[in-house]
Design a protein around this motif. Sequence first.
Motif, short mmCIF file in Angstrom:
data_model
loop_
_atom_site.label_atom_id
_atom_site.label_comp_id
_atom_site.label_asym_id
_atom_site.label_seq_id
_atom_site.Cartn_x
_atom_site.Cartn_y
_atom_site.Cartn_z
N PRO A 153 0.79 -1.21 0.00
CA PRO A 153 -0.04 -0.24 0.05
C PRO A 153 0.69 1.26 -0.12
CG PRO A 153 -0.81 -1.69 1.76
CD PRO A 153 0.48 -2.07 1.10
N VAL A 154 0.64 2.18 -0.65
CA VAL A 154 1.21 3.70 -0.90
C VAL A 154 0.37 4.53 -0.09
CG1 VAL A 154 2.69 2.90 -2.91
CG2 VAL A 154 0.31 4.08 -3.40
N LYS A 155 1.02 5.58 0.74
CA LYS A 155 0.52 6.44 1.41
C LYS A 155 1.46 7.77 1.28
CE LYS A 155 -2.72 4.10 3.62
NZ LYS A 155 -4.15 4.31 3.46
N GLY A 156 0.78 8.88 1.48
CA GLY A 156 1.51 10.07 1.35
C GLY A 156 0.67 11.22 1.68
N THR A 157 1.04 12.45 1.94
CA THR A 157 0.48 13.58 2.03
C THR A 157 0.90 14.61 1.26
OG1 THR A 157 2.09 14.46 3.97
CG2 THR A 157 0.22 13.04 4.70
N HIS A 158 1.51 15.68 1.59
CA HIS A 158 1.95 16.79 0.56
C HIS A 158 3.10 17.36 1.36
CE1 HIS A 158 0.31 20.12 3.15
NE2 HIS A 158 -0.66 19.50 3.05
N SER A 159 3.88 18.05 0.55
CA SER A 159 5.04 18.55 1.13
C SER A 159 5.06 20.15 1.34
CB SER A 159 6.27 18.72 0.12
OG SER A 159 5.84 19.75 -0.93
N HIS A 160 5.75 20.82 2.13
CA HIS A 160 5.84 22.22 2.56
C HIS A 160 5.95 23.07 0.99
CE1 HIS A 160 7.91 20.47 6.34
NE2 HIS A 160 6.95 21.51 6.63
N ALA A 161 6.41 22.59 0.02
CA ALA A 161 6.45 23.27 -1.14
C ALA A 161 5.11 23.54 -1.63
CB ALA A 161 7.41 22.64 -2.19
N PHE A 162 4.15 22.42 -1.65
CA PHE A 162 2.87 22.62 -1.82
C PHE A 162 1.91 23.90 -1.07
CE2 PHE A 162 -1.96 21.48 -1.36
CZ PHE A 162 -2.06 21.36 -2.84
N VAL A 163 2.22 24.05 0.33
CA VAL A 163 1.69 24.85 0.97
C VAL A 163 2.49 26.28 0.52
CG1 VAL A 163 1.49 25.99 3.42
CG2 VAL A 163 1.37 23.68 2.93
N GLN A 164 3.76 26.42 0.48
CA GLN A 164 4.30 27.69 -0.03
C GLN A 164 3.85 28.15 -1.49
OE1 GLN A 164 8.03 25.58 1.11
NE2 GLN A 164 8.54 28.01 1.27
N SER A 165 3.28 27.27 -2.44
CA SER A 165 3.20 27.71 -3.84
C SER A 165 1.65 28.31 -3.84
CB SER A 165 3.22 26.18 -4.69
OG SER A 165 1.87 25.45 -4.19
N TYR A 166 0.87 28.49 -2.63
CA TYR A 166 -0.40 29.16 -2.68
C TYR A 166 -0.23 30.39 -1.84
CZ TYR A 166 -2.72 24.98 -4.96
OH TYR A 166 -3.05 24.21 -5.90
N PRO A 167 -1.11 31.43 -2.19
CA PRO A 167 -0.88 32.50 -1.49
C PRO A 167 -1.07 32.57 0.15
CG PRO A 167 -2.28 32.93 -3.43
CD PRO A 167 -2.03 31.48 -3.28
N THR A 168 -2.06 31.77 0.45
CA THR A 168 -2.06 31.44 2.07
C THR A 168 -2.10 30.02 2.27
OG1 THR A 168 -4.41 31.18 2.02
CG2 THR A 168 -3.50 33.62 2.11
N GLU A 169 -1.79 29.64 3.49
CA GLU A 169 -1.62 28.38 4.09
C GLU A 169 -3.23 27.79 3.93
OE1 GLU A 169 0.53 26.35 7.84
OE2 GLU A 169 -1.00 27.77 8.52
N LYS A 170 -4.22 28.38 4.22
CA LYS A 170 -5.40 28.03 4.40
C LYS A 170 -5.92 27.67 2.69
CE LYS A 170 -9.87 27.56 5.91
NZ LYS A 170 -10.41 27.71 4.77
N GLU A 171 -5.50 28.37 1.88
CA GLU A 171 -5.97 28.06 0.30
C GLU A 171 -5.42 26.89 0.09
OE1 GLU A 171 -5.53 30.06 -3.96
OE2 GLU A 171 -5.28 31.48 -2.23
N ALA A 172 -4.07 26.63 0.40
CA ALA A 172 -3.34 25.47 -0.12
C ALA A 172 -4.19 24.08 0.65
CB ALA A 172 -1.81 25.40 0.49
N PHE A 173 -4.63 24.55 1.86
CA PHE A 173 -5.35 23.31 2.54
C PHE A 173 -6.79 23.14 2.19
CE2 PHE A 173 -3.27 23.89 7.17
CZ PHE A 173 -2.11 23.55 6.44
N ASP A 174 -7.24 24.14 1.48
CA ASP A 174 -8.66 23.70 1.07
C ASP A 174 -8.45 23.15 -0.32
OD1 ASP A 174 -9.81 25.29 2.93
OD2 ASP A 174 -10.17 26.99 2.02
N VAL A 175 -7.46 23.52 -1.19
CA VAL A 175 -7.22 22.97 -2.33
C VAL A 175 -6.87 21.27 -2.19
CG1 VAL A 175 -5.82 22.63 -4.66
CG2 VAL A 175 -6.57 25.01 -3.54
N PHE A 176 -6.21 21.16 -1.11
CA PHE A 176 -5.87 19.65 -1.09
C PHE A 176 -6.91 18.99 -0.53
CE2 PHE A 176 -3.54 16.13 0.84
CZ PHE A 176 -2.91 15.96 0.11
N ALA A 177 -7.63 19.25 0.30
CA ALA A 177 -8.84 18.70 0.89
C ALA A 177 -9.79 18.44 -0.02
CB ALA A 177 -9.47 19.51 1.97
N GLU A 178 -10.07 19.58 -1.02
CA GLU A 178 -11.04 19.41 -2.10
C GLU A 178 -10.61 18.28 -3.15
OE1 GLU A 178 -11.75 23.30 -3.41
OE2 GLU A 178 -12.51 23.84 -1.47
N THR A 179 -9.38 18.01 -3.45
CA THR A 179 -8.71 17.28 -4.16
C THR A 179 -8.82 15.92 -3.81
OG1 THR A 179 -7.22 19.01 -5.08
CG2 THR A 179 -6.67 16.75 -5.79
#
Length: 485
Positions: A193-219
């Motif tokens: 089984p493969v597992k993973g979350t996301h990196s700090h770069a994913f968060v940094q690539s969005y204007p705000t931390e909250k926007e990054a979290f929303d995008v990831f959760a919706e995906t």
Amino acid sequence: MKQNLTMLTDYYQINMMYAYYRNEKMHQDVVFDLFFRKTPGKSGYAISAGLEQVVEYIQSLSFTEEDLQYLHDSCGYEKAFINLLRDFKFTGEIYAVPEGTVVFPHEPIVRVKTSIFEAQLIETALLNIVNHQTLIATKASRVVESADDGMVMEFGLRRAQGPDAGLYGSRAAYIGGVQATSNVLAGKKFGIPVKGTHSHAFVQSYPTEKEAFDVFAETYPDNCILLVDTYDTLGSGVPHAIETFRKMKETLGDKFTHYGIRLDSGDLAYMSKEARKQLDEAGFPEAIIVASSDLDEYLIRELKGQGAKIDAWGVGTNLITSKDSPALGGVYKLVAEEEEGVLQPKIKVSENPEKVTTPAYKKVVRFYDKNTKKALVDLVMLEEEQIPDKDFIAFDPVNTWKKKKVHNFEAQELLVPIFKEGKLVYDLPSLDDIQAYTKEQKQRFSPEIRRLVNPHVYHVDLSEPLWELKRDLLSQAKKENNGLG
């Protein structure tokens, strides 16, 4: 397609093969034992692994024309020898302990009986495969042991010593008990089984931390684990994760179920307890907390002892490299050789008592208590010896005054046939079955033997006939080589 590793050998192996060929010794039958002298790190045991790759290696043994041209041009071997290699294949016998077996120093975990010509070639690859995977399976077993019921994921690919170490290290870690890997190729090749979350770069690539979290959760609404330490873990990361969780709950209701946060820095005990409070007070007690950041079995044990609120552990560098003990010292030693049609025992003598080999064609028998089903002792015996069926005395082969009466037991031979006359006679189990077998095996040993630090020493003893043979051969070797014979 199986990889051809025929040339994965040390130069001196082929040099010796050439010498055997030139001196008409190449067809002489021999027996080699593969074993290790010391458990890795502070462990009281090891988990045998790598047998499936040994099988693949043996089945794929074949020199290509390119290999033969290289050996002729670069090493200077005569053409008759090169032509002999053209038809090379393994024709002998291999016995081994099944993968996932709990094993100990100085007992054979692979036994090879074949011509010296064949036995010499395969030494290096067998050691490479078994040493590495046994090392990582053992490390993983200890990490899993320290996590108790917590989920352990192997996250080490980027720190492994090369692609093969990452790939087969993932396999070995799964045998040792981890439940998932971040290694996608290992997932594809071995079904892990493969597992993973996301990196700090994913968060940094969005204007705000909250926007990054929303995008990831919706995906990923079915697997929403948010990394919360990019900026301020408790001040913004966890609060923003909570806001995202609320939004997802409003949208999906009870369908939003598998979610949580990952901590990758700081004091993980403190951070996890504080994050747990925030999540619970916000109405998300089912949100899980995953921890990473240079974890190993010792740190996990300490964090659990300090009441850390961690549900799952991502373990990378220290696992995939077995950082505190980066090599298993497995060896492959000649223990018997044919003389006038009869296998004669051979011994290697050393000034270091640990390096004196145990001679002869042997088997390994494990004795279990009939009532508790716990392992009592391992006995290395001559192949022709009868396994005891009544009470007997086992004694330490070095400190012979240390004795133990073994009674009310059931016995199991550990070495099972893998190849006979060059043919595979063993049904390879699935990786899931191997992992389950490992877990069952570990439960047959006391917690004291599995203890992380200063474990109880499990006894691997020699039968009396084998001990006497070793003593006599040692005495004889000393006399002959000192001119006293």
